[in-house]
Design an enzyme around this catalytic site. Structure first.
Site: not given
Length: 269
Positions: A131, A230, A232
């Protein structure tokens, strides 16, 4: 608020040592942003641990980081991972701020992470950005950003505390990203209102969203990779984060220094 991820460093030389840069304590960050970044850093830490990599979490929002020497701080590390965070100040890519929402803008944090990326590239370390981290890489190498994608953007949920949006990206074949996730269409979780505009020196766009926004970049002859989404996020498709971290940590594992590629350009810090 989740507890910050613990720093993990061991003495096993076969394990790569990764410097993970993020901003968890910047004075300009809203509470919701700090909560999200802390949770994401925790997920990254768990995945690096599962990939048998050691890491140190560097909070560049802390005052001690603003005057650090980036090259010295990177000594002893085998790779640099730059996580998400606030917007980069437009002056660092030659623009004036526009009248649009900005999140967590702190030029001192920007300077620290840009210096880290440039030093890592000069030292020929693998570099990955997520990001904001992808945007830091692009700006560090001379690129620019779109400051705001507008209220109809598919790249975030438009609320006071912007949420994640699911959308497709198309990954180009024969790229670092394709080797990790495969070429073609993939569903990702993103939450950004800015994006890469002009590419930095040596950078290539390797994935795009349906609206044409660049969603991944990589260097033409170095292991430098950025994704705008993202992986994660806890609601990301299972296995996506593991695949990306495996590709990155495999490049970071200690080995003989790679020979320069034919015609490879030197990138100065």
């Amino acid at each position: 608020m989740p507890a910050p991820v613990a720093d993990v460093l061991t003495t096993q030389s076969a394990r790569p040592r990764i410097l993970v840069s993020c901003s968890l304590s910047g004075p300009e960050n809203d509470a919701w942003l700090i909560d999200d970044l802390t949770a994401y850093a925790d997920n990254i830490g768990r995945e690096l641990h599962s990939q048998e990599a050691d890491f140190e979490l560097l909070d560049v929002g802390a005052a001690a980081s603003w005057t650090m020497d980036a090259a010295t701080h990177l000594k002893g590390f085998d790779g640099l991972l730059v996580l998400g965070g606030g917007d980069i100040h437009p002056s660092l890519y030659g623009q004036h701020p526009i009248a649009a929402p900005g999140y967590g803008v702190d030029a001192r944090v920007d300077d620290a992470e840009i210096a880290l990326v440039r030093s890592a590239v000069a030292a020929r370390l693998p570099v990955m950005g997520i990001c904001r981290g992808m945007q830091v890489i692009n700006v560090a190498l001379g690129g620019t950003l779109i400051q705001d994608l507008g209220p109809e953007s598919i790249h975030q949920v438009h609320t006071e505390a912007p949420g994640m949006s699911d959308h497709e990206v198309v990954i180009q074949p024969d790229t670092l990203l394709a080797s990790a996730l495969r070429a073609g269409s993939a569903t990702v979780r993103s939450g950004h209102h800015q994006a890469v505009q002009e590419l930095g020196i040596g950078m290539l766009a390797t994935a795009a969203a349906p609206d044409g926004v660049i969603e991944a970049i990589e260097h033409e002859d170095r292991w430098i990779l950025g994704v705008q989404w993202h992986p994660e996020d806890p609601d990301t498709i299972p296995g996506q984060l593991a695949a990306l971290m495996r590709a990155f940590t495999d490049q970071c594992r200690p080995s003989e220094p790679p020979a320069p590629l034919p015609g490879e350009r030197t990138i100065a810090a």
